[in-house]
Design a protein around this motif. Structure first.
Motif, PDB file in Angstrom:
ATOM      1  N   VAL B  77       0.868  -1.174   0.000  1.00 34.57           N
ATOM      2  CA  VAL B  77       0.000   0.000   0.000  1.00 34.57           C
ATOM      3  C   VAL B  77       0.905   1.223   0.000  1.00 34.57           C
ATOM      4  N   CYS B  78       0.691   2.107  -1.001  1.00 33.16           N
ATOM      5  CA  CYS B  78       1.623   3.211  -1.192  1.00 33.16           C
ATOM      6  C   CYS B  78       0.873   4.539  -1.138  1.00 33.16           C
ATOM      7  N   GLY B  79       1.454   5.541  -0.485  1.00 33.70           N
ATOM      8  CA  GLY B  79       0.789   6.842  -0.340  1.00 33.70           C
ATOM      9  C   GLY B  79       1.254   7.873  -1.355  1.00 33.70           C
ATOM     10  N   ALA B  80       2.215   7.510  -2.198  1.00 35.33           N
ATOM     11  CA  ALA B  80       2.784   8.500  -3.116  1.00 35.33           C
ATOM     12  C   ALA B  80       1.872   8.719  -4.311  1.00 35.33           C
ATOM     13  N   ALA B  81       1.800   9.975  -4.750  1.00 39.15           N
ATOM     14  CA  ALA B  81       0.917  10.282  -5.876  1.00 39.15           C
ATOM     15  C   ALA B  81       1.444   9.698  -7.177  1.00 39.15           C
ATOM     16  N   ASN B  82       2.767   9.495  -7.256  1.00 34.74           N
ATOM     17  CA  ASN B  82       3.318   9.033  -8.536  1.00 34.74           C
ATOM     18  C   ASN B  82       3.397   7.509  -8.661  1.00 34.74           C
ATOM     19  N   ALA B  83       2.837   6.792  -7.698  1.00 41.34           N
ATOM     20  CA  ALA B  83       2.828   5.328  -7.822  1.00 41.34           C
ATOM     21  C   ALA B  83       1.834   4.944  -8.923  1.00 41.34           C
ATOM     22  N   ARG B  84       2.301   4.165  -9.901  1.00 42.44           N
ATOM     23  CA  ARG B  84       1.407   3.814 -11.015  1.00 42.44           C
ATOM     24  C   ARG B  84       1.865   2.526 -11.693  1.00 42.44           C
ATOM     25  N   THR B  85       0.970   1.962 -12.428  1.00 39.50           N
ATOM     26  CA  THR B  85       1.246   0.703 -13.099  1.00 39.50           C
ATOM     27  C   THR B  85       2.397   0.878 -14.087  1.00 39.50           C
ATOM     28  N   GLY B  86       3.322  -0.070 -14.060  1.00 36.01           N
ATOM     29  CA  GLY B  86       4.413  -0.079 -15.038  1.00 36.01           C
ATOM     30  C   GLY B  86       5.680   0.591 -14.578  1.00 36.01           C
ATOM     31  N   MET B  87       5.620   1.412 -13.535  1.00 34.05           N
ATOM     32  CA  MET B  87       6.837   2.119 -13.118  1.00 34.05           C
ATOM     33  C   MET B  87       7.776   1.171 -12.374  1.00 34.05           C
ATOM     34  N   LYS B  88       9.017   1.604 -12.305  1.00 30.90           N
ATOM     35  CA  LYS B  88       9.976   0.864 -11.480  1.00 30.90           C
ATOM     36  C   LYS B  88      10.430   1.753 -10.333  1.00 30.90           C
ATOM     37  N   GLY B  89      10.491   1.159  -9.150  1.00 31.06           N
ATOM     38  CA  GLY B  89      10.849   1.947  -7.962  1.00 31.06           C
ATOM     39  C   GLY B  89      11.807   1.175  -7.078  1.00 31.06           C
ATOM     40  N   VAL B  90      12.096   1.796  -5.922  1.00 29.46           N
ATOM     41  CA  VAL B  90      13.015   1.188  -4.955  1.00 29.46           C
ATOM     42  C   VAL B  90      12.166   0.467  -3.916  1.00 29.46           C
ATOM     43  N   PHE B  91      12.339  -0.850  -3.837  1.00 30.17           N
ATOM     44  CA  PHE B  91      11.486  -1.653  -2.973  1.00 30.17           C
ATOM     45  C   PHE B  91      12.246  -2.122  -1.730  1.00 30.17           C
ATOM     46  N   ALA B  92      11.563  -2.007  -0.586  1.00 31.29           N
ATOM     47  CA  ALA B  92      12.106  -2.546   0.663  1.00 31.29           C
ATOM     48  C   ALA B  92      11.112  -3.540   1.210  1.00 31.29           C
ATOM     49  N   ALA B  93      11.591  -4.729   1.557  1.00 36.71           N
ATOM     50  CA  ALA B  93      10.711  -5.761   2.098  1.00 36.71           C
ATOM     51  C   ALA B  93      10.548  -5.565   3.594  1.00 36.71           C
ATOM     52  N   ALA B  94       9.510  -6.177   4.152  1.00 39.77           N
ATOM     53  CA  ALA B  94       9.314  -6.121   5.597  1.00 39.77           C
ATOM     54  C   ALA B  94      10.576  -6.625   6.290  1.00 39.77           C
ATOM     55  N   GLY B  95      10.927  -5.976   7.414  1.00 35.62           N
ATOM     56  CA  GLY B  95      12.126  -6.363   8.152  1.00 35.62           C
ATOM     57  C   GLY B  95      13.312  -5.457   7.876  1.00 35.62           C
ATOM     58  N   VAL B  96      13.238  -4.693   6.783  1.00 38.96           N
ATOM     59  CA  VAL B  96      14.365  -3.821   6.428  1.00 38.96           C
ATOM     60  C   VAL B  96      14.300  -2.541   7.267  1.00 38.96           C
ATOM     61  N   ARG B  97      15.436  -2.105   7.729  1.00 41.48           N
ATOM     62  CA  ARG B  97      15.484  -0.835   8.454  1.00 41.48           C
ATOM     63  C   ARG B  97      15.513   0.308   7.446  1.00 41.48           C
ATOM     64  N   ILE B  98      14.628   1.283   7.629  1.00 43.34           N
ATOM     65  CA  ILE B  98      14.524   2.422   6.711  1.00 43.34           C
ATOM     66  C   ILE B  98      15.418   3.557   7.243  1.00 43.34           C
ATOM     67  N   PRO B  99      16.495   3.931   6.528  1.00 39.69           N
ATOM     68  CA  PRO B  99      17.433   4.926   7.065  1.00 39.69           C
ATOM     69  C   PRO B  99      16.764   6.261   7.394  1.00 39.69           C
ATOM     70  N   GLY B 100      15.804   6.680   6.565  1.00 42.34           N
ATOM     71  CA  GLY B 100      15.183   7.985   6.769  1.00 42.34           C
ATOM     72  C   GLY B 100      14.368   8.079   8.041  1.00 42.34           C
ATOM     73  N   THR B 101      13.821   6.951   8.492  1.00 43.40           N
ATOM     74  CA  THR B 101      12.982   6.994   9.702  1.00 43.40           C
ATOM     75  C   THR B 101      13.660   6.290  10.862  1.00 43.40           C
ATOM     76  N   GLY B 102      14.661   5.481  10.565  1.00 42.82           N
ATOM     77  CA  GLY B 102      15.330   4.729  11.618  1.00 42.82           C
ATOM     78  C   GLY B 102      14.488   3.569  12.138  1.00 42.82           C
ATOM     79  N   LEU B 103      13.382   3.270  11.461  1.00 43.23           N
ATOM     80  CA  LEU B 103      12.494   2.210  11.960  1.00 43.23           C
ATOM     81  C   LEU B 103      12.600   0.962  11.090  1.00 43.23           C
TER      82      LEU B 103
END
Lengths: 358, 801
Positions: B77-103
């Motif tokens: 589930v994504c909150g970004a306005a630019n999320a759309r079918t066919g695009m390629k993005g940076v994916f993080a799976a559950a369990g990964v620490r997110i540097p920007g939030t530290g969580l």
């Protein structure tokens, strides 16, 4: 003569038999009083024939001395025993606290400034002074910081309201204007330090709107960057009391010096502590450089003939580094616990010969 | 200034590793703040392909994406306005620490839809500030590959602090030039990139400046490019920008951002179809506004340089472009601008409007004026290459401003000023490597300054150039000798008083505080301040608005804070400035102190008592004494300024005019206004009003003259009016026989009813020290009689019977 020996023994027994100071005094009076036995005998000696008088006198005096000594000894014994009793009754609890003496303290900023004066005084500097409320010329223009120069924005200046002439005073952003005032007032050579309050409108964990700086200025005909290095390396070692602390000079930029440098000292970080000395890490502690020819010219000094160096550093910063004080804001909170903990005894006056810090 | 090692290597041929390069940069004066190797930190992030994106059934702003991660399909589930079918993005799976939030990322259910991972923004993965949307990777990015390498982040990032004099190093090429001069590699010259124009530029450009503003824009180059197609940039360009934390937007925008970072050359691209008629570069008119590309509208004034068409202002020169002519994906015909705007004016405009842009940052630090034409060619070449289209010829208005004249440089100055003997050949080599032109001149060299170094003005600057490349570490430390061997006093007598007063007050049990020189206006008013000339125009908070008229309010407030923390009994002092006006003479050096609560701790021997005026008086006398005030000449008079208790305060005077100190209990109304509980007493000693120490013929003290004859003390009690001060009795008694009377002290005062209304009794002890013979009873009687007479005469006091 038997008679005399008998008397002596009898009286000695009486002295020995006295039960206290009072009865001893009675015995003394019975012996030496106006009608005392020895007194009477002494009178009797005078009545003897001249040839007998001498021997009798000698013998009687001997007895008199023995008795007097015996009475004194007995008296001292009685007194001693009384004193001991009294002292025993006067016993107190010596573990109770003594009369309170308030513990005064000198603030770490004052102490650090005294240390700086001790070191730079030893190098032949004298203290120069200037006002906290400055004008644009002394704080910026004379220091080769023209209006609209990006360097002015680095200063976050506090301003006072515009005066009738449209000019506005400001709170000095560094101690450098003292250099200008000093050079305008007296001819070279110069070797001064300026110490005091400086202000920038900035406030966060590492900035307070007021802080303290020390500024040094040397102007003569021959002082060059080698001397600048020599002076500041010696300063770093003396202040931090680490004989071999590594000192690094990096090229940098200040409008009022050319060439300019920033100075780092070697340190070691680890275990949440910072240790000044070798160890691979560097810590920036001051800015310096050769006085810019325009600054000299602005003060009426011919830059073709005179040159020298200037440096400036933050007093709180080096106090924090030396004494392990973690937060710059705490310097100004006047928290008694902080002042007592980080403050200094009034007798600890820093000097190079007497020791900088205890 | 951030750049990657890979980017640097497009300008510098070198085998050096990142550590060596970092060290060389710092040694050159380009201080490395950080070297970041992000490949390791970003290892868990991979390229994800959004195979399907649908609106969330229960939330308008959320999208439910099915992401192919290379290892399987995951619902996100994504909150970004630019999320759309066919695009390629940076994916993080559950369990990964997110540097920007530290969580640590957890599997969750968002509004009833399961989400087992995340598509990340630049800020979330810690490579930039952008949080507008998620990162978009190129369409051909291999699914499941490490995001770091696709983003170009396996390339170490170097962050350098550029000092304000080095505008030339706000581009990677300038940094490479410095490194090459220091021997780290070979500078790769910028290749000539002129693009032949195929037609006449249809948009005319003219300057409209008055003479005094002629330097606002010295040079303006423009050309049209028609028939292009804007769109996403190719990978290499996207990666360049992403690697330093910038979000790629479209080829046209990305090209200008790239050249800004690569060559410190700001450019602007207008949508030519939105320009009405010809362009005029001029100063703004009062009342004109610009809706800028940052979405804000700015009010302009006649100090600002603007670029206008027939319809009005299009952009703020050197600062920011306007919304109305901004390029979009639909832009077909554009107008490219490269110009040279005045650094001072650009800085002032940016500051007035509070606009921080990359262009302003560079123009105010000095853009190379000679890079204007090469800059527009480089931009044209990239635009044509990436977007197609056909370029017009370049219209040049104005000219490259003349650079500084050549500098005569006596190479001996390197030793004289720098303190290190650099071989003349080496000095010349360094200057030439940095781009200076060097030619011989009798006894010296003539140095021509390159156009990108407006900071170089004289010999001292050239010495610095030689030294920083040669190495500051190679300057030998020279002994810094002083005249003579012994030290002299570092301070003049007057500043020394401050230290002496501080040490004496601390020795008297007071604790030194250092408080701010400013305080709230209301507090300033309570202590005689509030002068508008001493009110800061830009205070940092409402509590710190006025320069302090006195040191007491800060100390009293410190008492309150300590009392609130459970320490109500304390003695604080401060030695520092107080301000009467904004002139240098209006600043006074003051030692001030306060005592609050009880005079000491509760103690089994000493019953507690509240602090009072006599504590403050003693403190003031200690400070005065330590500072060298002539104690014997001081007179105490009742009364002090309004912030003191009117009946329990006094002034210490020297002569009729000079007040050296005030002391007393603080007025209860003042304490109430400061919300502080009393009692508090305080003092203020005005250190710079003390007379200068007397010049003497040496340090010798007068002979002691101690008398061999016995001294005698006689006590007297006088009944005097209550408004007469004890000090008057003491002085009268002293004056009765100056030769014989060595001292007078007050040992009692009494105010019983039997003395009569308005009367009190003062008991003094007078010490007589004869110098010629032991006093006879008759002589003592005679002196006593003159004491009684003198006191009576001076105070009306009679001997108490």
């Amino acid at each position: 003569m038997e008679n005399l020996d008998q008397l002596r023994n009898q009286l000695l027994a009486a002295v020995a038999g006295a039960e206290g100071l009072e009865s001893l005094e009675k015995v003394r009076l019975s012996v030496f009083g106006r009608k005392g036995l020895i007194t009477e005998r002494m009178k009797g000696v005078g009545a003897l024939a001249p040839e007998e008088r001498k021997d009798a006198g000698v013998a009687l005096n001997a007895v008199k001395q023995v008795l007097a000594d015996a009475i004194d000894a007995r008296k001292a014994a009685f007194e001693d025993s009384g004193l001991e009793e009294r002292l025993e009754s006067e016993r107190v609890d010596v573990t109770l606290p003594a009369r309170p003496q308030a513990d005064g303290r000198i603030h770490p900023i004052s102490q650090t400034m005294d240390e700086l004066l001790a070191i730079f005084g030893e190098m032949g500097f004298t203290l120069a002074e200037g006002p906290d409320i400055e004008d644009d010329f002394h704080n910026f223009t004379a220091l080769n910081i023209p209006e609209d120069h990006p360097a002015r924005q680095m200063h976050d200046t506090f301003y006072l309201p515009e005066g009738p002439d449209g000019a506005r005073k400001l709170l000095r952003t560094h101690t450098s204007p003292v250099q200008i005032r000093h050079m305008q007032k007296t001819p070279p050579p110069h070797r001064i330090v300026a110490l005091g309050r400086t202000y920038r409108c900035d406030s966060d964990i590492t900035h307070t709107p007021m802080f303290h700086q020390i500024e040094g200025l040397v102007v003569d005909r021959h002082t060059h960057m080698g001397h600048l290095k020599g002076c500041l390396i010696e300063f770093c070692r003396a202040y931090f009391e680490v004989d071999d602390v590594p000192v690094r000079f990096r090229p940098s930029f200040f409008p009022f010096t050319e060439p300019s440098a920033e100075v780092d000292i070697g340190c070691k970080r680890g275990g949440g502590r910072l240790k000044i000395g070798g160890g691979g890490d560097w810590l920036e502690i001051l800015g310096c450089g050769m006085v810019h020819p325009k600054v000299l010219a602005n003060c009426g000094i011919d830059p073709e003939k005179f040159q020298g160096f200037a440096f400036g550093l933050g007093v709180e910063r080096i106090a924090m580094l030396k004494y392990g004080i973690p937060d710059t804001r705490t310097f100004f909170e006047s928290d008694l616990r902080w002042l007592s903990h980080y403050g200094f005894a009034p007798g600890d006056v820093p000097s190079m010969t007497g020791g900088l810090a205890r | 200034m951030k750049f990657t090692l890979g980017w640097l290597k497009t300008h510098l041929e070198t085998e050096a590793g990142v550590d060596d390069i970092a060290r060389a940069l710092t040694d050159l004066g380009l201080e490395v703040e950080e070297v970041i190797d992000r490949a390791a930190a970003l290892a868990p992030f991979v390229v994800g392909h959004v195979v399907e994106a649908k609106k969330h059934p229960d939330a308008d702003r959320l999208t439910v994406c099915i992401v192919d991660t290379g290892g399987g399909r995951v619902q996100v589930v994504c909150g970004a306005a630019n999320a759309r079918t066919g695009m390629k993005g940076v994916f993080a799976a559950a369990g990964v620490r997110i540097p920007g939030t530290g969580l640590d990322l957890k599997k969750s259910v968002i509004r009833g839809v399961e989400s087992a991972g995340m598509l990340c923004s630049a800020r979330e993965i810690g490579i930039g500030e952008d949080h507008e949307g998620i990162i978009e990777l190129a369409d051909d990015a291999p699914i499941g590959a490490p995001a770091a390498s696709v983003l170009g982040l396996d390339d170490p990032l170097i962050d350098v602090a550029i000092t304000p004099n080095r505008g030339d190093c706000l581009g990677v090429h300038g940094i490479a030039r410095d490194l090459a001069a220091a021997g780290v590699g070979k500078l790769i010259p910028l290749s000539p990139e002129a693009v032949e124009g195929g037609f006449e530029n249809p948009t005319g450009v003219s300057f409209d400046f008055t003479n005094d503003a002629a330097d606002a824009c010295a040079l303006f180059a423009g050309r049209a490019i028609r028939g292009l197609k804007n769109g996403p940039s190719p990978d290499w360009l996207r990666q360049r920008l992403l690697s330093v934390g910038l979000r790629p937007i479209s080829a046209l925008v990305d090209i200008t951002n790239f050249l800004t970072l690569d060559r410190a050359r700001p450019l602007h691209v207008f949508d030519a179809d939105k320009i009405a008629g010809d362009l005029t570069v001029r100063l703004a008119r009062q009342g004109e506004t610009l809706q800028a590309l940052d979405g804000k509208t700015y009010e302009l004034d006649p100090s600002m340089t603007v670029i206008c068409d027939e319809g009005g202002v299009l952009s703020l020169g050197g600062v920011i472009g306007g919304e109305s002519t901004g390029c979009t994906d639909e832009s077909v015909n554009v107008f490219v601008e490269a110009a040279f705007f005045d650094p001072v004016r650009t800085a002032a405009t940016g500051r007035k409007l509070n606009i921080e842009s990359d262009a302003r940052y560079r123009f105010e630090r000095g853009v190379d004026p000679a890079s204007t034409l090469p800059g527009i060619e480089a931009a044209t070449r990239l635009i044509v290459e990436l977007c197609g289209g056909e370029a017009s010829r370049v219209t040049v208005t104005g000219a490259v401003p003349e650079g500084a004249s050549a500098i005569r440089f006596d190479l001996k100055r390197v030793m004289a000023l720098g303190g290190v003997d650099v071989a003349e050949d080496e000095s010349r080599r360094i200057l030439e490597a940095l781009g200076f032109g060097v030619s011989a001149m009798n006894g010296a060299i003539e140095v021509r300054v390159p156009s990108w170094r407006p900071d170089i003005e004289g010999e001292a600057d050239l010495v610095e150039e030689v030294l920083r490349v040669y190495g500051y570490d190679r300057i030998p430390a020279a002994p810094f000798a002083k005249e003579g061997v012994l030290s002299k006093p570092v301070e003049a007598p007057v500043p020394r008083r401050r230290r002496q007063a501080a040490r004496a007050l601390a020795a008297n049990g007071m604790v030194e505080a250092v408080t701010y020189s400013f305080l709230a206006e209301a507090q300033a008013r309570l202590f005689g301040g509030g002068d508008p000339r001493l009110t800061l125009a830009n205070p940092i908070s409402a509590e710190l608005t006025d320069m302090r008229p006195s040191l007491l309010p800060n100390l009293i407030c410190a008492c309150k804070r300590n009392a609130d923390r459970g320490s109500p009994d304390l003695a604080l002092f401060e030695v520092g400035p107080a301000f009467a006006d904004d002139t240098p003479d209006g600043q006074g050096a003051v030692a001030a102190g306060v005592r609050a609560g009880a005079s000491g701790p509760r103690h089994w021997l000493a019953p507690g008592r509240a602090v009072d005026v006599f504590d403050a008086k003693a403190d003031a006398l200690i400070a005065l004494g330590a500072a060298g005030a002539p104690a014997a000449s001081l007179r105490v008079t009742p009364g002090a300024p309004a912030w003191y208790h009117p009946g329990r305060s006094g002034a210490m005077r020297l002569g009729p005019k000079t007040v050296l100190a005030h002391f007393g209990e603080i007025h209860p109304r003042v304490l109430r206004a400061l919300d502080v509980k009393g009692p508090i007493c305080g003092f203020e000693v005005f250190l710079d009003l003390l007379p200068a120490p007397r010049q003497r013929d040496g340090r010798a003290r007068p002979a002691l003259g101690a008398s061999p004859f016995q001294a005698v003390e006689r006590d007297f009690a006088f009944v005097i009016n209550t408004d007469v001060g004890a000090e008057a009795v003491v002085r009268a008694a002293q004056s009765a026989d100056k030769k014989l009377i060595a001292g007078v002290s007050v040992f009692d005062q009494y105010g019983g009813e039997e003395l009569g209304a308005g009367k009190k009794s003062i008991a003094i002890s007078v010490r007589l020290e004869p110098t010629e013979a032991t006093l006879t009873e008759a002589e003592i009687e005679a002196v006593s009689a003159s004491v009684i007479a003198a006191v009576n005469k001076a105070t009306g006091g009679v001997l108490r019977s």
